[in-house]
Enzyme design. Structure first.
Site, short mmCIF file in Angstrom:
data_model
loop_
_atom_site.label_atom_id
_atom_site.label_comp_id
_atom_site.label_asym_id
_atom_site.label_seq_id
_atom_site.Cartn_x
_atom_site.Cartn_y
_atom_site.Cartn_z
N LYS A 85 3.41 5.90 15.06
CA LYS A 85 2.90 7.16 14.54
C LYS A 85 3.57 8.32 15.27
O LYS A 85 3.77 8.28 16.49
CB LYS A 85 1.38 7.26 14.73
CG LYS A 85 0.58 6.29 13.88
CD LYS A 85 0.53 6.72 12.43
CE LYS A 85 -0.41 5.83 11.62
NZ LYS A 85 -0.45 6.25 10.20
N THR A 86 3.90 9.37 14.52
CA THR A 86 4.44 10.60 15.11
C THR A 86 3.60 11.76 14.62
O THR A 86 2.66 11.59 13.85
CB THR A 86 5.90 10.82 14.68
OG1 THR A 86 5.93 11.13 13.27
CG2 THR A 86 6.75 9.60 14.94
N HIS A 128 5.07 -3.15 10.31
CA HIS A 128 5.45 -4.39 9.63
C HIS A 128 6.60 -5.11 10.34
O HIS A 128 6.84 -6.29 10.10
CB HIS A 128 5.94 -4.09 8.20
CG HIS A 128 4.88 -3.58 7.27
ND1 HIS A 128 4.92 -2.31 6.73
CD2 HIS A 128 3.76 -4.16 6.78
CE1 HIS A 128 3.88 -2.13 5.94
NE2 HIS A 128 3.16 -3.24 5.95
N HIS A 175 6.78 0.07 7.19
CA HIS A 175 6.83 0.93 8.37
C HIS A 175 7.01 0.06 9.60
O HIS A 175 7.06 -1.19 9.49
CB HIS A 175 5.58 1.82 8.47
CG HIS A 175 4.28 1.06 8.41
ND1 HIS A 175 3.84 0.25 9.44
CD2 HIS A 175 3.33 1.01 7.44
CE1 HIS A 175 2.68 -0.28 9.12
NE2 HIS A 175 2.35 0.15 7.91
N THR A 228 0.82 -1.22 0.00
CA THR A 228 0.00 0.00 0.00
C THR A 228 0.85 1.27 0.00
O THR A 228 0.33 2.37 -0.15
CB THR A 228 -0.94 0.01 1.22
OG1 THR A 228 -0.16 -0.21 2.41
CG2 THR A 228 -1.98 -1.09 1.10
N ARG A 268 -10.26 1.14 1.36
CA ARG A 268 -8.96 1.69 0.98
C ARG A 268 -9.05 2.38 -0.37
O ARG A 268 -9.85 2.01 -1.23
CB ARG A 268 -7.92 0.58 0.90
CG ARG A 268 -7.57 -0.07 2.24
CD ARG A 268 -6.61 -1.21 2.01
NE ARG A 268 -6.35 -1.97 3.22
CZ ARG A 268 -5.28 -1.80 3.99
NH1 ARG A 268 -4.40 -0.89 3.67
NH2 ARG A 268 -5.10 -2.54 5.07
N GLN A 326 -6.93 -14.27 -0.24
CA GLN A 326 -5.80 -14.56 0.65
C GLN A 326 -5.74 -16.05 0.96
O GLN A 326 -4.66 -16.64 1.04
CB GLN A 326 -5.87 -13.75 1.94
CG GLN A 326 -4.63 -13.96 2.82
CD GLN A 326 -4.52 -12.95 3.95
OE1 GLN A 326 -4.92 -11.80 3.82
NE2 GLN A 326 -3.96 -13.39 5.07
N LYS A 357 -1.88 1.52 18.72
CA LYS A 357 -0.84 1.09 17.78
C LYS A 357 0.34 2.04 17.81
O LYS A 357 0.18 3.26 17.78
CB LYS A 357 -1.40 1.02 16.36
CG LYS A 357 -2.17 -0.26 16.05
CD LYS A 357 -2.50 -0.33 14.58
CE LYS A 357 -3.24 -1.61 14.24
NZ LYS A 357 -3.53 -1.72 12.79
N LYS A 399 -9.86 -1.71 9.04
CA LYS A 399 -10.16 -0.46 8.36
C LYS A 399 -11.65 -0.13 8.50
O LYS A 399 -12.50 -1.00 8.33
CB LYS A 399 -9.80 -0.54 6.87
CG LYS A 399 -8.32 -0.79 6.61
CD LYS A 399 -7.49 0.39 7.07
CE LYS A 399 -6.01 0.15 6.88
NZ LYS A 399 -5.18 1.26 7.38
N ASP A 422 -4.64 -9.21 13.37
CA ASP A 422 -5.78 -8.75 12.59
C ASP A 422 -6.01 -9.61 11.34
O ASP A 422 -7.02 -9.44 10.65
CB ASP A 422 -5.60 -7.28 12.20
CG ASP A 422 -4.32 -7.01 11.42
OD1 ASP A 422 -3.43 -7.89 11.42
OD2 ASP A 422 -4.21 -5.93 10.82
#
Length: 409
Positions: free
Chosen positions: A232-233, A48, A45, A40, A86, A173, A229, A82, A194
């Protein structure tokens, strides 16, 4: 120790489809397993990285990883976790992202001499005959069972609902696992918690169509002590690509995590022996900062190399070490309740006296001269909330020489 025992001790494992059979499989060794990554973006990041580290531990114990990059499934998008559909990506964007991720993975997994594989599910998904696929694979899935999955139930409760496009994702999947089993004798799928419903779909498809044994394992998602989670910043995700998140920013992210998260991150994201992980995690008070420095250095070394880790560590010590500008910077106490709904950046800057007026605050932000928690802020409407604070403290910087600490009370 075999790979199962290592993953268990370090806190990776969340769920297993067949615990005793999986234990026996790992004792035997030589397991071919796969982990899927959706392209994506053109970089991995930190979200992962738990699965990447799990792959590395598995490989070190003699097992063979298959890194499945979703060049086919990305054309639909995984609805798991989500609340909205997406954004659709072009084939060109997907293929570009796949190529970038393949290059990144080679830094962490050894692909020499068939020790691991990178596979793109676009190779078999993009050219499927839809009717044949429904007759051959879709017949093994019941709508009732699929709608019971958490990823679908959550979306069904939302006003936007679940598109039929996304409804196909679980089947695709599951089919990935079936293809990898047939092509490469892959017997185990691993992924974040998830992905549990999607993993079960593949396990059951293989068992129904072939009668062969297939297994699934999920890992804990990377969350902080409050269940939020990590990764993130104020400027967005923490990427593994140094062009998106510099090694220094990457180092500082881990240096500033909460005290309660240090031991877990050391266990999941480094190769340090668990005795050392537990020793560092047990440090208290100001001593825990030593553990955070070890975490930041070890993780930056794995992702960006030892030279970049040393540079980031030295830069951090120069700026934040004893006697630095920040250590002697003035501070202002502000009630936590004032940040409950977010305090805008202009109000904060004027409240703590970094600038004399809102117009000057606006100008400083627009000119790129303001940082919050070391992240540049360019949006004059940016909101500061309590989750940006580390141990009740937030560093505000204007220009190169003005520092101010905001402390929650």
């Amino acid at each position: 120790m075999n790979a199962y025992e290592i993953l268990k001790e370090r806190g990776f494992i969340e769920q297993l489809t067949h615990e005793e059979e999986i234990k026996a499989l790992f004792e035997k060794g030589g397991v071919t397993f796969y982990i899927g990554i959706d392209p994506t973006a053109d970089s991995l990041h930190v979200g992962h990285f738990v699965t990447v580290m799990a792959m590395a531990h598995m490989q070190r114990c003699g097992n063979r990883p298959i890194c499945l990059v979703g060049g086919g499934t990305a054309m639909i998008g995984d609805p798991s976790g989500k609340v909205d559909m997406r954004k659709m990506m072009t084939v060109e964007t997907i293929d570009h992202n796949v190529a970038c991720i393949q290059k990144q993975l080679s830094r962490f997994i050894n692909f020499d001499e068939g020790k691991a594989m990178i596979v793109n599910n676009g190779d078999w998904l993009r050219n499927l005959n839809y009717i044949e696929f429904l007759r051959d694979v879709g017949v093994h899935f019941t709508v009732n069972r699929m709608l019971a999955a958490d990823c679908f139930k959550t979306r069904m409760e939302k006003e936007a609902g679940l598109s039929f496009l996304e409804f196909n994702y679980m089947i695709m999947q599951g089919y990935d696992f079936y293809e990898l089993h047939n092509r490469y004798n892959c017997s185990l799928e691993m992924g974040g918690s998830d992905q549990w419903s999607n993993i079960i779909a593949g396990v059951e498809l293989i068992r129904r169509k072939t009668g062969d044994a297939a297994y699934g394992m999920t890992f804990k998602l990377l969350t902080n002590s409050e269940g939020v989670k990590m990764g993130k910043t104020v400027s967005g995700a923490v990427w593994l690509d140094p062009e998106k998140t510099s090694p220094y920013e990457f180092y500082q992210y881990w240096r500033n995590i909460g005290d309660q998260d240090v031991e877990k991150c050391l266990a999941l994201l480094t190769f340090l022996p668990m005795d050392e992980v537990r020793r560092l995690g047990a440090l208290e008070g100001s001593e825990i900062n030593k553990a955070k420095e070890v975490l930041a250095f070890e993780l930056t070394k794995i992702v960006h190399g030892e030279d970049e880790a040393i540079k980031a560590q030295e830069a951090a010590k120069a700026l934040f070490g004893s006697g630095s500008a920040t250590a002697s910077a003035p501070s202002t106490e502000i009630a936590a309740s004032d940040f409950a709904e977010g305090m805008d950046i202009l109000t904060l800057l004027t409240s703590i006296g970094v600038v004399p007026s809102r117009s000057e605050a606006r100008r400083a932000v627009q000119q790129g001269g303001v940082k919050i928690a070391e992240q540049p802020i360019a949006d004059i409407n940016f909101k500061i909330t309590t989750d940006l604070f580390t141990d009740g403290k937030l560093l505000v910087q204007k220009g190169k020489k003005t520092f101010h600490n905001v402390i929650l009370k």
